[in-house]
Write a protein that holds these residues in place. Structure first.
Motif, PDB file in Angstrom:
ATOM      1  N   PRO A 251      -9.283  14.386 -19.133  1.00  0.00           N
ATOM      2  CA  PRO A 251      -9.293  12.918 -19.209  1.00  0.00           C
ATOM      3  C   PRO A 251      -9.282  12.196 -17.864  1.00  0.00           C
ATOM      4  O   PRO A 251     -10.025  11.222 -17.685  1.00  0.00           O
ATOM      5  N   LEU A 252      -8.483  12.638 -16.909  1.00  0.00           N
ATOM      6  CA  LEU A 252      -8.438  11.945 -15.619  1.00  0.00           C
ATOM      7  C   LEU A 252      -9.765  12.075 -14.883  1.00  0.00           C
ATOM      8  O   LEU A 252     -10.288  11.101 -14.335  1.00  0.00           O
ATOM      9  N   VAL A 253     -10.325  13.263 -14.893  1.00  0.00           N
ATOM     10  CA  VAL A 253     -11.625  13.491 -14.253  1.00  0.00           C
ATOM     11  C   VAL A 253     -12.695  12.654 -14.943  1.00  0.00           C
ATOM     12  O   VAL A 253     -13.479  11.962 -14.289  1.00  0.00           O
ATOM     13  N   ASP A 254     -12.716  12.707 -16.265  1.00  0.00           N
ATOM     14  CA  ASP A 254     -13.755  12.004 -17.020  1.00  0.00           C
ATOM     15  C   ASP A 254     -13.677  10.493 -16.837  1.00  0.00           C
ATOM     16  O   ASP A 254     -14.698   9.836 -16.638  1.00  0.00           O
ATOM     17  N   SER A 255     -12.472   9.940 -16.879  1.00  0.00           N
ATOM     18  CA  SER A 255     -12.357   8.485 -16.707  1.00  0.00           C
ATOM     19  C   SER A 255     -12.761   8.080 -15.291  1.00  0.00           C
ATOM     20  O   SER A 255     -13.424   7.053 -15.098  1.00  0.00           O
ATOM     21  N   GLY A 256     -12.413   8.901 -14.313  1.00  0.00           N
ATOM     22  CA  GLY A 256     -12.811   8.599 -12.941  1.00  0.00           C
ATOM     23  C   GLY A 256     -14.306   8.652 -12.740  1.00  0.00           C
ATOM     24  O   GLY A 256     -14.897   7.785 -12.097  1.00  0.00           O
ATOM     25  N   MET A 257     -14.947   9.656 -13.299  1.00  0.00           N
ATOM     26  CA  MET A 257     -16.397   9.783 -13.140  1.00  0.00           C
ATOM     27  C   MET A 257     -17.137   8.669 -13.891  1.00  0.00           C
ATOM     28  O   MET A 257     -18.147   8.158 -13.407  1.00  0.00           O
ATOM     29  N   ARG A 258     -16.607   8.271 -15.051  1.00  0.00           N
ATOM     30  CA  ARG A 258     -17.241   7.152 -15.770  1.00  0.00           C
ATOM     31  C   ARG A 258     -17.039   5.840 -15.006  1.00  0.00           C
ATOM     32  O   ARG A 258     -17.945   5.005 -14.958  1.00  0.00           O
ATOM     33  N   GLU A 259     -15.868   5.676 -14.397  1.00  0.00           N
ATOM     34  CA  GLU A 259     -15.639   4.490 -13.572  1.00  0.00           C
ATOM     35  C   GLU A 259     -16.607   4.470 -12.395  1.00  0.00           C
ATOM     36  O   GLU A 259     -17.193   3.437 -12.070  1.00  0.00           O
ATOM     37  N   LEU A 260     -16.783   5.607 -11.753  1.00  0.00           N
ATOM     38  CA  LEU A 260     -17.699   5.696 -10.618  1.00  0.00           C
ATOM     39  C   LEU A 260     -19.115   5.337 -11.046  1.00  0.00           C
ATOM     40  O   LEU A 260     -19.810   4.582 -10.364  1.00  0.00           O
ATOM     41  N   TRP A 261     -19.540   5.860 -12.174  1.00  0.00           N
ATOM     42  CA  TRP A 261     -20.891   5.586 -12.677  1.00  0.00           C
ATOM     43  C   TRP A 261     -21.075   4.094 -12.986  1.00  0.00           C
ATOM     44  O   TRP A 261     -22.094   3.511 -12.659  1.00  0.00           O
ATOM     45  N   GLN A 262     -20.073   3.484 -13.608  1.00  0.00           N
ATOM     46  CA  GLN A 262     -20.203   2.095 -14.038  1.00  0.00           C
ATOM     47  C   GLN A 262     -19.971   1.080 -12.927  1.00  0.00           C
ATOM     48  O   GLN A 262     -20.555   0.008 -12.944  1.00  0.00           O
ATOM     49  N   THR A 263     -19.108   1.398 -11.976  1.00  0.00           N
ATOM     50  CA  THR A 263     -18.723   0.393 -10.977  1.00  0.00           C
ATOM     51  C   THR A 263     -19.066   0.775  -9.543  1.00  0.00           C
ATOM     52  O   THR A 263     -19.000  -0.062  -8.663  1.00  0.00           O
TER      53      THR A 263
ATOM     54  N   TRP B 278     -17.244   2.774  -7.859  1.00  0.00           N
ATOM     55  CA  TRP B 278     -15.960   2.878  -7.170  1.00  0.00           C
ATOM     56  C   TRP B 278     -15.019   3.794  -7.923  1.00  0.00           C
ATOM     57  O   TRP B 278     -14.991   3.808  -9.148  1.00  0.00           O
ATOM     58  N   MET B 279     -14.229   4.549  -7.158  1.00  0.00           N
ATOM     59  CA  MET B 279     -13.170   5.364  -7.717  1.00  0.00           C
ATOM     60  C   MET B 279     -12.058   5.386  -6.671  1.00  0.00           C
ATOM     61  O   MET B 279     -12.313   5.643  -5.498  1.00  0.00           O
ATOM     62  N   THR B 280     -10.829   5.086  -7.075  1.00  0.00           N
ATOM     63  CA  THR B 280      -9.733   5.077  -6.114  1.00  0.00           C
ATOM     64  C   THR B 280      -9.485   6.484  -5.585  1.00  0.00           C
ATOM     65  O   THR B 280      -9.817   7.473  -6.218  1.00  0.00           O
ATOM     66  N   GLN B 281      -8.876   6.567  -4.414  1.00  0.00           N
ATOM     67  CA  GLN B 281      -8.632   7.860  -3.784  1.00  0.00           C
ATOM     68  C   GLN B 281      -7.760   8.760  -4.657  1.00  0.00           C
ATOM     69  O   GLN B 281      -7.984   9.959  -4.741  1.00  0.00           O
ATOM     70  N   SER B 282      -6.772   8.177  -5.312  1.00  0.00           N
ATOM     71  CA  SER B 282      -5.880   9.009  -6.127  1.00  0.00           C
ATOM     72  C   SER B 282      -6.625   9.659  -7.288  1.00  0.00           C
ATOM     73  O   SER B 282      -6.350  10.800  -7.649  1.00  0.00           O
ATOM     74  N   VAL B 283      -7.584   8.968  -7.866  1.00  0.00           N
ATOM     75  CA  VAL B 283      -8.375   9.533  -8.957  1.00  0.00           C
ATOM     76  C   VAL B 283      -9.462  10.447  -8.395  1.00  0.00           C
ATOM     77  O   VAL B 283      -9.745  11.499  -8.966  1.00  0.00           O
ATOM     78  N   SER B 284     -10.029  10.082  -7.260  1.00  0.00           N
ATOM     79  CA  SER B 284     -11.114  10.899  -6.719  1.00  0.00           C
ATOM     80  C   SER B 284     -10.642  12.288  -6.308  1.00  0.00           C
ATOM     81  O   SER B 284     -11.413  13.240  -6.345  1.00  0.00           O
ATOM     82  N   GLY B 285      -9.386  12.426  -5.939  1.00  0.00           N
ATOM     83  CA  GLY B 285      -8.871  13.761  -5.619  1.00  0.00           C
ATOM     84  C   GLY B 285      -9.048  14.719  -6.780  1.00  0.00           C
ATOM     85  O   GLY B 285      -9.415  15.885  -6.597  1.00  0.00           O
ATOM     86  N   SER B 286      -8.826  14.223  -7.987  1.00  0.00           N
ATOM     87  CA  SER B 286      -9.060  15.060  -9.167  1.00  0.00           C
ATOM     88  C   SER B 286     -10.542  15.171  -9.466  1.00  0.00           C
ATOM     89  O   SER B 286     -11.036  16.237  -9.828  1.00  0.00           O
TER      90      SER B 286
ATOM     91  N   TYR C  89       0.815  -1.214   0.000  1.00  0.00           N
ATOM     92  CA  TYR C  89       0.000   0.000   0.000  1.00  0.00           C
ATOM     93  C   TYR C  89       0.850   1.266   0.000  1.00  0.00           C
ATOM     94  O   TYR C  89       0.578   2.199  -0.752  1.00  0.00           O
ATOM     95  N   GLU C  90       1.849   1.323   0.830  1.00  0.00           N
ATOM     96  CA  GLU C  90       2.684   2.530   0.940  1.00  0.00           C
ATOM     97  C   GLU C  90       3.276   2.912  -0.417  1.00  0.00           C
ATOM     98  O   GLU C  90       3.338   4.078  -0.767  1.00  0.00           O
ATOM     99  N   ARG C  91       3.635   1.918  -1.209  1.00  0.00           N
ATOM    100  CA  ARG C  91       4.250   2.163  -2.515  1.00  0.00           C
ATOM    101  C   ARG C  91       3.207   2.340  -3.621  1.00  0.00           C
ATOM    102  O   ARG C  91       3.364   3.174  -4.504  1.00  0.00           O
ATOM    103  N   ASP C  92       2.135   1.558  -3.589  1.00  0.00           N
ATOM    104  CA  ASP C  92       1.219   1.467  -4.729  1.00  0.00           C
ATOM    105  C   ASP C  92      -0.098   2.226  -4.570  1.00  0.00           C
ATOM    106  O   ASP C  92      -0.923   2.205  -5.479  1.00  0.00           O
ATOM    107  N   ARG C  93      -0.333   2.890  -3.459  1.00  0.00           N
ATOM    108  CA  ARG C  93      -1.656   3.452  -3.164  1.00  0.00           C
ATOM    109  C   ARG C  93      -2.167   4.443  -4.204  1.00  0.00           C
ATOM    110  O   ARG C  93      -3.367   4.625  -4.338  1.00  0.00           O
ATOM    111  N   SER C  94      -1.294   5.059  -4.954  1.00  0.00           N
ATOM    112  CA  SER C  94      -1.730   6.025  -5.967  1.00  0.00           C
ATOM    113  C   SER C  94      -1.873   5.404  -7.349  1.00  0.00           C
ATOM    114  O   SER C  94      -2.177   6.103  -8.311  1.00  0.00           O
ATOM    115  N   ARG C  95      -1.682   4.111  -7.450  1.00  0.00           N
ATOM    116  CA  ARG C  95      -1.753   3.421  -8.738  1.00  0.00           C
ATOM    117  C   ARG C  95      -3.155   2.871  -8.967  1.00  0.00           C
ATOM    118  O   ARG C  95      -3.520   1.814  -8.458  1.00  0.00           O
TER     119      ARG C  95
END
Length: 175
Positions: A142-154, A156-164, A40-46
Motif C-alpha cells: 500500500p505505501l509503495v502503491d499510493s506513492g507511485m500513484r501520487e507521483l503519476w498523478q501529481t 510529486w512524492m515526498t521523501q519519506s514515501v519515496s524511500g519506500s 520541518y525537523e518535526r514534520d518532515r516525514s509526514r
C-alpha cells in the motif's frame, strides 16, 4: 525541458504543479519558509501535512533555484542549529550525490555495494510484469502503491514515501 511523446500526458500535472522559473522557485522557497521550515525537523516525514517538505527539489535540479541561495536562506533564518540541521544536511547530501556520480562514473552500471553484484535479478516476462506493477502503483504494497500513484498523478512524492517507493524494486520486487 524534454518533450514527452506518447498516448499519456503524464507530464501535464508536473508542469502545472511546478512552473519552472526563477520567480516561481523563489516564491515557493519563501512560502516554505513561511509555512513549513520551522516545523520541518518535526514534520518532515509526514506526507499528510502541507509544507512538511519544501517541494524545491525540481527547482534545484533544473537550476531555477541556486543551492547557494537556499543555503544562505537557511543559515540566515532565526532557527537554532538543531531546528535547521536536517534540512541543511539534505541540501548538502544532494550535492554529495552529484559528486559521487562525477567521481565514480561506473556506479551508474556497477553497484557500489558489492553484495548487490551477487543478486540474481528477475528477467523476462516476470521482470516486465513486476516493473509495470511498480510503475502503475499495483504491487500490493500500500505505501509503495499510493506513492507511485501520487507521483503519476501529481509529479510529486515526498521523501519519506519515496524511500519506500524507490527501494521496493530492489528490495521486494527483485527487479
Amino acid at each position: 525541458m524534454a518533450v514527452m511523446n506518447g498516448a499519456e500526458n503524464w507530464d501535464k500535472a508536473i508542469l502545472e504543479r511546478f512552473p519552472m522559473s526563477e520567480d516561481d522557485a523563489v516564491a515557493n522557497m519563501n512560502t516554505f519558509f513561511q509555512h513549513g521550515f520551522a516545523k520541518y525537523e518535526r514534520d518532515r516525514s509526514r506526507a499528510d501535512i502541507d509544507w512538511s517538505t519544501s517541494k524545491l527539489s525540481a527547482h534545484l535540479r533544473i537550476g531555477s533555484l541556486s543551492p547557494n541561495e537556499l543555503y544562505y536562506k537557511i543559515e540566515n533564518s532565526n532557527l537554532d542549529y538543531n531546528e535547521r540541521k536536517t534540512f541543511s544536511r539534505r541540501l548538502i547530501w544532494r550535492d554529495l550525490a552529484y559528486f559521487h556520480l562525477h567521481s565514480f562514473p561506473n556506479m551508474r552500471h556497477t553497484s557500489i555495494r558489492l553484495r548487490y553484484e551477487q543478486t540474481e535479478w528477475l528477467s523476462g516476462d516476470e521482470e516486465d510484469a513486476r516493473f509495470n506493477a511498480w510503475k502503475t502503483g499495483n504491487t500490493g504494497y500500500p505505501l509503495v502503491d499510493s506513492g507511485m500513484r501520487e507521483l503519476w498523478q501529481t509529479g510529486w512524492m515526498t521523501q519519506s514515501v519515496s524511500g519506500s517507493g524507490w527501494s521496493s524494486p530492489l528490495s521486494w520486487l527483485n527487479i
